[in-house]
Design an enzyme around this catalytic site. Structure first.
Site, PDB file in Angstrom:
ATOM      1  N   ASN A   6       0.852  -1.190   0.000  1.00 58.04           N
ATOM      2  CA  ASN A   6       0.000   0.000   0.000  1.00 58.04           C
ATOM      3  C   ASN A   6       0.887   1.240   0.000  1.00 58.04           C
ATOM      4  OD1 ASN A   6      -1.480   2.274   0.878  1.00 58.04           O
ATOM      5  ND2 ASN A   6      -3.087   0.947   1.677  1.00 58.04           N
ATOM      6  N   ASP A   8      -0.130   4.417  -0.305  1.00 58.34           N
ATOM      7  CA  ASP A   8      -0.784   5.655   0.166  1.00 58.34           C
ATOM      8  C   ASP A   8       0.134   6.477   1.049  1.00 58.34           C
ATOM      9  OD1 ASP A   8      -3.162   4.686  -0.799  1.00 58.34           O
ATOM     10  OD2 ASP A   8      -3.966   4.158   1.164  1.00 58.34           O
ATOM     11  N   HIS A   9       0.885   5.754   1.868  1.00 55.15           N
ATOM     12  CA  HIS A   9       1.653   6.433   2.925  1.00 55.15           C
ATOM     13  C   HIS A   9       2.792   7.284   2.355  1.00 55.15           C
ATOM     14  CE1 HIS A   9      -0.759   4.126   5.734  1.00 55.15           C
ATOM     15  NE2 HIS A   9      -0.562   3.091   4.930  1.00 55.15           N
ATOM     16  N   ARG A  17       3.421  18.537   3.152  1.00 45.93           N
ATOM     17  CA  ARG A  17       3.917  19.814   2.615  1.00 45.93           C
ATOM     18  C   ARG A  17       3.072  20.352   1.475  1.00 45.93           C
ATOM     19  NH1 ARG A  17       9.339  21.724   3.359  1.00 45.93           N
ATOM     20  NH2 ARG A  17       9.702  21.406   5.573  1.00 45.93           N
ATOM     21  N   HIS A  42      -5.631   3.740  -1.751  1.00 41.81           N
ATOM     22  CA  HIS A  42      -6.957   4.023  -1.196  1.00 41.81           C
ATOM     23  C   HIS A  42      -7.333   5.446  -1.600  1.00 41.81           C
ATOM     24  CE1 HIS A  42      -9.562   3.970   2.772  1.00 41.81           C
ATOM     25  NE2 HIS A  42     -10.244   4.369   1.723  1.00 41.81           N
ATOM     26  N   ARG A  44      -9.399   7.983  -0.882  1.00 47.98           N
ATOM     27  CA  ARG A  44     -10.352   8.384   0.172  1.00 47.98           C
ATOM     28  C   ARG A  44     -11.239   9.530  -0.292  1.00 47.98           C
ATOM     29  NH1 ARG A  44     -10.397   7.204   5.510  1.00 47.98           N
ATOM     30  NH2 ARG A  44      -8.875   5.660   6.252  1.00 47.98           N
ATOM     31  N   ARG A  48      -7.181  12.606   1.420  1.00 47.57           N
ATOM     32  CA  ARG A  48      -6.128  13.016   2.362  1.00 47.57           C
ATOM     33  C   ARG A  48      -4.735  12.567   1.931  1.00 47.57           C
ATOM     34  NH1 ARG A  48      -7.512   9.351   7.634  1.00 47.57           N
ATOM     35  NH2 ARG A  48      -9.557  10.266   7.303  1.00 47.57           N
ATOM     36  N   HIS A  49      -4.674  11.569   1.027  1.00 46.60           N
ATOM     37  CA  HIS A  49      -3.340  11.191   0.521  1.00 46.60           C
ATOM     38  C   HIS A  49      -3.375  10.993  -0.996  1.00 46.60           C
ATOM     39  CE1 HIS A  49      -5.159   7.335   1.433  1.00 46.60           C
ATOM     40  NE2 HIS A  49      -4.900   7.404   2.727  1.00 46.60           N
ATOM     41  N   GLU A  69      -8.650   0.678  -3.173  1.00 45.85           N
ATOM     42  CA  GLU A  69      -9.596   0.679  -2.054  1.00 45.85           C
ATOM     43  C   GLU A  69     -10.465   1.935  -2.136  1.00 45.85           C
ATOM     44  OE1 GLU A  69      -6.946  -1.591   1.321  1.00 45.85           O
ATOM     45  OE2 GLU A  69      -6.877   0.604   1.242  1.00 45.85           O
ATOM     46  N   THR A  99      -7.627   6.304  10.876  1.00 45.49           N
ATOM     47  CA  THR A  99      -7.442   5.280   9.838  1.00 45.49           C
ATOM     48  C   THR A  99      -8.684   4.387   9.817  1.00 45.49           C
ATOM     49  OG1 THR A  99      -5.964   3.562   9.019  1.00 45.49           O
ATOM     50  CG2 THR A  99      -6.198   3.703  11.410  1.00 45.49           C
ATOM     51  N   THR A 100      -8.721   3.410   8.915  1.00 46.06           N
ATOM     52  CA  THR A 100      -9.906   2.544   8.790  1.00 46.06           C
ATOM     53  C   THR A 100     -10.048   1.674  10.040  1.00 46.06           C
ATOM     54  OG1 THR A 100      -9.326   2.481   6.461  1.00 46.06           O
ATOM     55  CG2 THR A 100     -11.081   0.999   7.174  1.00 46.06           C
ATOM     56  N   GLU A 150     -11.117  -9.233   2.260  1.00 48.59           N
ATOM     57  CA  GLU A 150      -9.900  -8.880   2.986  1.00 48.59           C
ATOM     58  C   GLU A 150     -10.289  -8.718   4.448  1.00 48.59           C
ATOM     59  OE1 GLU A 150      -7.290  -5.891   1.369  1.00 48.59           O
ATOM     60  OE2 GLU A 150      -6.541  -5.368   3.373  1.00 48.59           O
ATOM     61  N   HIS A 213      -4.146  -4.514   7.479  1.00 51.50           N
ATOM     62  CA  HIS A 213      -4.293  -3.352   8.366  1.00 51.50           C
ATOM     63  C   HIS A 213      -3.439  -3.545   9.626  1.00 51.50           C
ATOM     64  CE1 HIS A 213      -6.086   0.566   8.979  1.00 51.50           C
ATOM     65  NE2 HIS A 213      -5.786   0.330  10.239  1.00 51.50           N
ATOM     66  N   GLY A 214      -2.470  -2.689   9.742  1.00 55.48           N
ATOM     67  CA  GLY A 214      -1.624  -2.695  10.934  1.00 55.48           C
ATOM     68  C   GLY A 214      -0.612  -3.831  10.984  1.00 55.48           C
ATOM     69  N   GLY A 235       0.989  -1.480   4.283  1.00 55.27           N
ATOM     70  CA  GLY A 235       1.433  -0.151   3.880  1.00 55.27           C
ATOM     71  C   GLY A 235       2.285   0.548   4.914  1.00 55.27           C
ATOM     72  N   GLN A 236       1.630   0.966   5.996  1.00 52.65           N
ATOM     73  CA  GLN A 236       2.282   1.810   6.991  1.00 52.65           C
ATOM     74  C   GLN A 236       3.662   1.293   7.417  1.00 52.65           C
ATOM     75  OE1 GLN A 236       1.471   4.712   8.670  1.00 52.65           O
ATOM     76  NE2 GLN A 236       3.156   4.507  10.112  1.00 52.65           N
TER      77      GLN A 236
HETATM   78  C1  LIG Z   1      -8.366   0.189   4.158  1.00 52.02           C
HETATM   79  C2  LIG Z   1      -7.060   0.248   4.816  1.00 52.02           C
HETATM   80  O1  LIG Z   1      -6.841  -0.381   5.814  1.00 52.02           O
HETATM   81  C3  LIG Z   1      -5.979   1.060   4.236  1.00 52.02           C
HETATM   82  O2  LIG Z   1      -6.355   1.712   3.097  1.00 52.02           O
HETATM   83  C4  LIG Z   1      -5.581   2.051   5.191  1.00 52.02           C
HETATM   84  O3  LIG Z   1      -6.779   2.699   5.537  1.00 52.02           O
HETATM   85  C5  LIG Z   1      -4.590   3.022   4.561  1.00 52.02           C
HETATM   86  O4  LIG Z   1      -4.257   4.022   5.414  1.00 52.02           O
HETATM   87  P1  LIG Z   1      -5.216   5.251   5.796  1.00 52.02           P
HETATM   88  O5  LIG Z   1      -6.203   4.718   6.784  1.00 52.02           O
HETATM   89  O6  LIG Z   1      -4.273   6.230   6.420  1.00 52.02           O
HETATM   90  O7  LIG Z   1      -5.912   5.756   4.567  1.00 52.02           O
HETATM   91  N1  LIG Z   2      -6.011  -2.831   3.410  1.00 52.17           N
HETATM   92  C1  LIG Z   2      -4.960  -2.637   4.311  1.00 52.17           C
HETATM   93  C2  LIG Z   2      -3.862  -1.894   3.674  1.00 52.17           C
HETATM   94  O1  LIG Z   2      -3.876  -1.665   2.482  1.00 52.17           O
HETATM   95  C3  LIG Z   2      -2.680  -1.467   4.432  1.00 52.17           C
HETATM   96  O2  LIG Z   2      -2.965  -1.066   5.734  1.00 52.17           O
HETATM   97  P1  LIG Z   2      -1.732  -0.534   6.620  1.00 52.17           P
HETATM   98  O3  LIG Z   2      -0.629  -1.553   6.556  1.00 52.17           O
HETATM   99  O4  LIG Z   2      -1.328   0.763   6.035  1.00 52.17           O
HETATM  100  O5  LIG Z   2      -2.313  -0.429   8.003  1.00 52.17           O
END
Ligand SMILES: CC(=O)[C@@H](O)[C@H](O)COP(=O)(O)O
Ligand SMILES: NCC(=O)COP(=O)(O)O
Length: 260
Positions: A6, A8-9, A17, A42, A44, A48-49, A69, A99-100, A150, A213-214, A235-236
């Site tokens: 993921n 997004d981060h 910035r 994702h 959103r 936001r990203h 997503e 977050t979700t 998922e 997630h997480g 992702g994170q």
């Molecule tokens: C659905 C999900 O778990 C991910 O898309 C996660 O939400 C990504 O990070 P954000 O929650 O910061 O959008």
């Molecule tokens: N669907 C979960 C995802 O894409 C990644 O979640 P995270 O690792 O950023 O919490």
């Protein structure tokens, strides 16, 4: 085990910035070369990203399948149908969340989700549903003829972090988990059992099972022991590690852990 990264981060950092770097597009070839199997983003509602132009460029230029997503908001679904990602994963969104926080409420939104799935499938987009690991959610996903589910691993990840990392001593948003070690251990066992049961039930129904997630380098081992889970979206933790090691090493480290 397949790995969806993921990205997004990366855009989260750019948005801090509101400029043009780091550009999530630059991650595509690194993800591919480092062994990722999928790109997850994702779009959103609050943008936001990831923005619409990011999603368009990523889908056009990625040489890995893109899992987009999104919420079931009509405007968002219209955009997704135009973008035509390989897969759309429907997720719940709440304006105030950091977050979700959980999976879709399939019972409450059954008809709307059903219509959304039909629309996405008409556009030849594979559909996944981001759900809590419960029998009811799996049953409803099967009735809705989702291609994939998922399982939301957030509860498992939060409890794990409270128990085995220094999260409980830091500024965090998970106040409801300030429990004794014994209560946390029981909660961790229960969350794993829920994930195992939901995965097994879903797989027996013919649903393909992903989780996310997480998830991180510390907690991933327990999730990899669930045989029915075939894909992880992370992702994170990967993007966080990449700040220190570079994205390629962060992905190969994770790929190694989940391929054992
Ligand atoms: C659905 C999900 O778990 C991910 O898309 C996660 O939400 C990504 O990070 P954000 O929650 O910061 O959008
Ligand atoms: N669907 C979960 C995802 O894409 C990644 O979640 P995270 O690792 O950023 O919490």
């Amino acid at each position: 085990m397949l790995l969806g990264v993921n990205i997004d981060h990366i855009a989260v950092l750019r948005e801090a910035r509101k400029i043009n770097d780091p550009n999530p597009l630059d991650a595509l070839s690194i993800c591919k070369l480092s062994g990722a199997d999928q790109i997850t983003i994702h779009l959103r509602e609050d943008r936001r990203h990831i923005h619409d132009n990011d999603a368009k460029a990523i889908i056009e230029q990625s040489n890995l399948p893109v899992n987009l997503e999104c919420s079931i908001n009509e405007d968002i679904i219209d955009i997704v149908c135009k973008l035509k990602p390989f897969r759309a994963t429907l997720v719940p969104e709440n304006r105030d969340e950091v977050t979700t926080e959980g999976g879709l409420d399939l019972e409450k939104n059954f008809d709307r989700i059903n219509e959304t799935i039909e629309k996405l499938k008409k556009h030849e987009i594979e559909v996944s549903l981001f759900i809590d690991p419960t029998t009811k959610s799996v049953e409803l996903s099967n009735m809705l003829e989702a291609d994939f589910i998922e399982l939301h691993t957030g509860t498992f990840a939060n409890v794990y972090a409270m128990l085995y990392s220094n999260l409980s001593n830091t500024h965090h948003t998970i106040k409801e988990l300030e429990l004794s070690k014994e209560e946390l251990k029981n909660k961790l066992d229960k969350s794993l059992e829920n994930l195992k049961n939901a995965s097994n039930f879903a797989s027996n129904l013919g649903l393909k099972v992903a989780a996310g997630h997480g998830l991180n380098y510390q907690n991933i081992d327990l999730i990899c022991q669930i045989p029915e889970i075939i894909e992880l979206n992370i992702g994170q933790s990967i993007i966080a590690r990449s700040v220190f090691t570079g994205l390629s090493k962060a992905i190969t480290d994770m790929k190694e852990l989940i391929s054992k």
